[in-house]
Design a protein around this motif. Structure first.
Motif, PDB file in Angstrom:
ATOM      1  N   ARG A 144       0.833  -1.210   0.000  1.00  0.00           N
ATOM      2  CA  ARG A 144       0.000   0.000   0.000  1.00  0.00           C
ATOM      3  C   ARG A 144       0.867   1.259   0.000  1.00  0.00           C
ATOM      4  O   ARG A 144       0.551   2.251  -0.664  1.00  0.00           O
ATOM      5  CB  ARG A 144      -0.918   0.002   1.216  1.00  0.00           C
ATOM      6  N   LEU A 173      -8.851  -4.990  -0.610  1.00  0.00           N
ATOM      7  CA  LEU A 173      -9.213  -3.719  -1.226  1.00  0.00           C
ATOM      8  C   LEU A 173     -10.676  -3.411  -0.937  1.00  0.00           C
ATOM      9  O   LEU A 173     -11.542  -4.269  -1.119  1.00  0.00           O
ATOM     10  CB  LEU A 173      -8.999  -3.779  -2.744  1.00  0.00           C
ATOM     11  N   GLU A 201     -11.508   1.618  -3.387  1.00  0.00           N
ATOM     12  CA  GLU A 201     -10.222   1.315  -4.015  1.00  0.00           C
ATOM     13  C   GLU A 201     -10.414   0.492  -5.281  1.00  0.00           C
ATOM     14  O   GLU A 201      -9.754   0.732  -6.309  1.00  0.00           O
ATOM     15  CB  GLU A 201      -9.329   0.559  -3.034  1.00  0.00           C
ATOM     16  N   SER A 233     -11.736   2.732  -8.090  1.00  0.00           N
ATOM     17  CA  SER A 233     -10.683   3.612  -8.587  1.00  0.00           C
ATOM     18  C   SER A 233      -9.680   2.859  -9.455  1.00  0.00           C
ATOM     19  O   SER A 233      -9.321   3.303 -10.552  1.00  0.00           O
ATOM     20  CB  SER A 233      -9.960   4.268  -7.407  1.00  0.00           C
TER      21      SER A 233
END
Length: 573
Positions: free
Chosen positions: A18, A289, A293, A296
């Motif tokens: 991350r 996720l 996320e 996106s």
């Protein structure tokens, strides 16, 4: 192997991964600095304007001298063993722009049996064989630098073929691979202008203008051919040497080199592998996720697909390249990787990008049934041949999206998968292994990595229900288990020292099959955990192979490969 240790490592690697995500939303990673890239880039800037680019040249020279081995040699990366190509290019560059170390001359003399024109030319041609993609640029750089005195024995390249329709190229059996047309043009024109003329020279001269127009058309807006410093630098130095220092293609190429140099004065082998490592990261983070996320990242991946027919390869729109940057070209492995990541992010919901990507892969399949990298049926040179790990990757993409596709596309995928399976069966060695194109092991005698190729094929085939896939998968798994090292890890082949990246790939293959070989999995995990506990899990390992078998390491491979294996191991428990 305990749940506690698995969760500990998984949590740490998720956090690290991350942290590596860029503000733009993708993962870009960091490729290792390259002696080959640095040598040719320094020399290209020197050929174009040594005074204007003096600071870049000076910093590049300092990096080369800093990374030279005690015997005067270089490897592709700092972690790589020395090789002829990196050493010769560094020597040629330093001879021209600075002072070449005497140790390097001694090293090359021992390698070639001498350092005359014939020694160097014969040695380079023997190394690369019929494929002139890299050998011809190497030799013209040596001639420009003055370490080859005569141009007469350097191969000529048919630059004039570049003016013909791209669809005709495959019929000429070109001595370069599909991605190297810019080098064909620039090297070919320079070689034409040097050395002895022939009866055909006046006729060939008439094609130069049109060939240069093709070069401009192929060049990305920022100047970097394929995002690759070596290819761009070879083109720029040859254009400068041929009298085209101020040509638009030369200027843009030089600008790309100055824009992509690193703070330490070196250049990587390519700008980045953003699409590839983003797809790897999505798979490694599956289950971690959140919905925002995923939405996106799905948008980013969809937006990275090619929306036009590619000028370089002639490939139709809909595929993905290794990066979202302008110099990339679509290829089968990255397209399959993007489709798999998109399936994870969209929970398998049908979308236009998935359909276009599947159609792109279907259009690429070779007549032998296998899947090549860039171009269908181009020729017999390495990067245009069918590859087992890429073929299995395409099958995985078809399998995952099959239930969402329209009926006609389902049928086409089923037929394609059947042909891919038959080719995979023929390509599998008697010991159950497959050897990949784009990954190897620099410690193996031949530099190849059947462990990587087999592990990837086994992992991908594990998602398929076809009986033939199951049979091949079991044979591949037996090979993997048979070459595990005593320390629990794997190298690229039998009796090759273990590596984190290759051990992770092998462990993921075992876990994907939900195999009962718990001892092998236990020992593999113990190997990875020892590396993790010792702080050695992320040490660079050059296992990636770039064009012309140039080694590179990528910082995100260690993280994503290990995390992928841990996730599969956790699921299997």
């Amino acid at each position: 192997m305990t749940d506690t240790r698995i969760e500990e490592m998984t949590g740490k690697l998720v956090e690290l991964l991350r942290q590596r995500r860029t503000p733009g939303g993708m993962w870009r990673g960091e490729l290792s600095s390259s002696a080959v890239s640095t040598s040719v880039s320094v020399f290209a800037l020197y050929m174009n304007d040594r005074e204007k680019y003096a600071s870049y040249i000076r910093q590049g020279v300092l990096w080369l001298k800093k990374t030279m081995r005690t015997d005067g040699s270089w490897g592709d990366t700092v972690e790589s063993p020395p090789n002829m190509t990196a050493t010769l290019l560094a020597y040629a560059s330093l001879c021209a722009v600075d002072n070449a170390p005497e140790e390097t001359k001694t090293c090359l003399t021992a390698k070639f049996g001498g350092i005359t024109d014939s020694h160097i030319i014969n040695g380079v041609l023997a190394c690369y064989g019929r494929d002139l993609t890299f050998s011809a640029p190497i030799l013209v750089m040596c001639a420009l630098a003055g370490i080859i005195k005569s141009w007469d024995s350097i191969p000529r390249l048919p630059f004039e073929i570049s003016v013909l329709p791209q669809k005709l190229f495959r019929f000429f059996r070109l001595p370069v691979v599909s991605y190297a047309i810019p080098a064909l043009i620039a090297v070919g024109i320079l070689r034409h202008k040097k050395g002895k003329k022939t009866l055909l020279s006046p006729l060939r001269e008439t094609f130069i203008g049109k060939s240069l127009e093709t070069l401009v058309r192929l060049q990305p807006v920022h100047g970097g051919f394929l995002e690759a410093a070596p290819l761009t630098a070879f083109v720029a130095m040859c254009m400068s040497g041929a009298g085209y220092r101020d040509h638009t293609a030369t200027r843009k190429g030089v600008d790309f080199l100055t824009d992509t140099v690193r703070e330490d004065g070196a250049w990587p082998i390519d700008t980045d592998l953003a699409c590839w490592v983003t797809a790897l990261s999505v798979r490694a983070l599956e289950g971690d996720l959140d919905s925002g996320e995923k939405l996106s990242l799905a948008g980013i991946i969809k937006g990275s697909a090619f929306a036009f027919r590619h000028p370089f390869t002639g490939a139709m729109e809909g595929g993905w390249g290794w990066t979202d940057l302008a110099g990339s070209a679509p290829d089968a492995d990255d397209t399959a990787g993007a489709l798999v990541a998109l399936h994870i992010l969209s929970d398998g919901r049908y979308c236009r990008e998935a359909r276009k990507g599947v159609e792109w892969l279907l259009s690429l399949q070779n007549s032998d049934g296998g899947m090549p990298t860039f171009c269908r049926g181009w020729g017999k040179l390495p990067f245009d041949r069918s590859s087992p790990d890429i073929s299995a990757h395409a099958m995985l993409a078809f399998e995952l999206w099959h239930g969402s596709l329209p009926a006609d596309l389902k049928n086409r995928c089923a037929r394609s998968a059947g042909r891919l399976l038959k080719w995979m069966d023929r390509a599998q060695a008697s010991d159950g292994s497959w050897t990949p194109l784009w990954f190897g092991d620099q410690n193996a005698a031949d530099g190849r990595s059947p462990v990587y190729g087999t592990a990837m094929a086994v992992e991908y085939l594990s998602a398929m229900k076809h009986p033939q896939a199951g049979e091949m998968r079991e044979k591949g798994l037996k090979y993997i288990l048979s070459v595990q090292n005593g320390d629990g890890g794997w190298g690229g082949a039998r009796d090759v020292p273990s590596k984190v990246t290759l051990t992770a790939r092998a462990l993921a293959a075992i876990a994907s099959c939900r195999h009962t070989a718990t001892d092998a999995a236990e020992r593999a995990f113990d190997y990875l955990y020892r590396k993790y506990a010792a702080g050695e899990l992320l040490q660079p390992e050059p296992v990636g192979l770039y064009f012309a078998r140039l080694w590179y390491s990528e910082e995100l491979y260690n993280i994503t490969f290990v995390l992928n294996a841990l996730k599969k191991l956790r699921t299997d428990k």
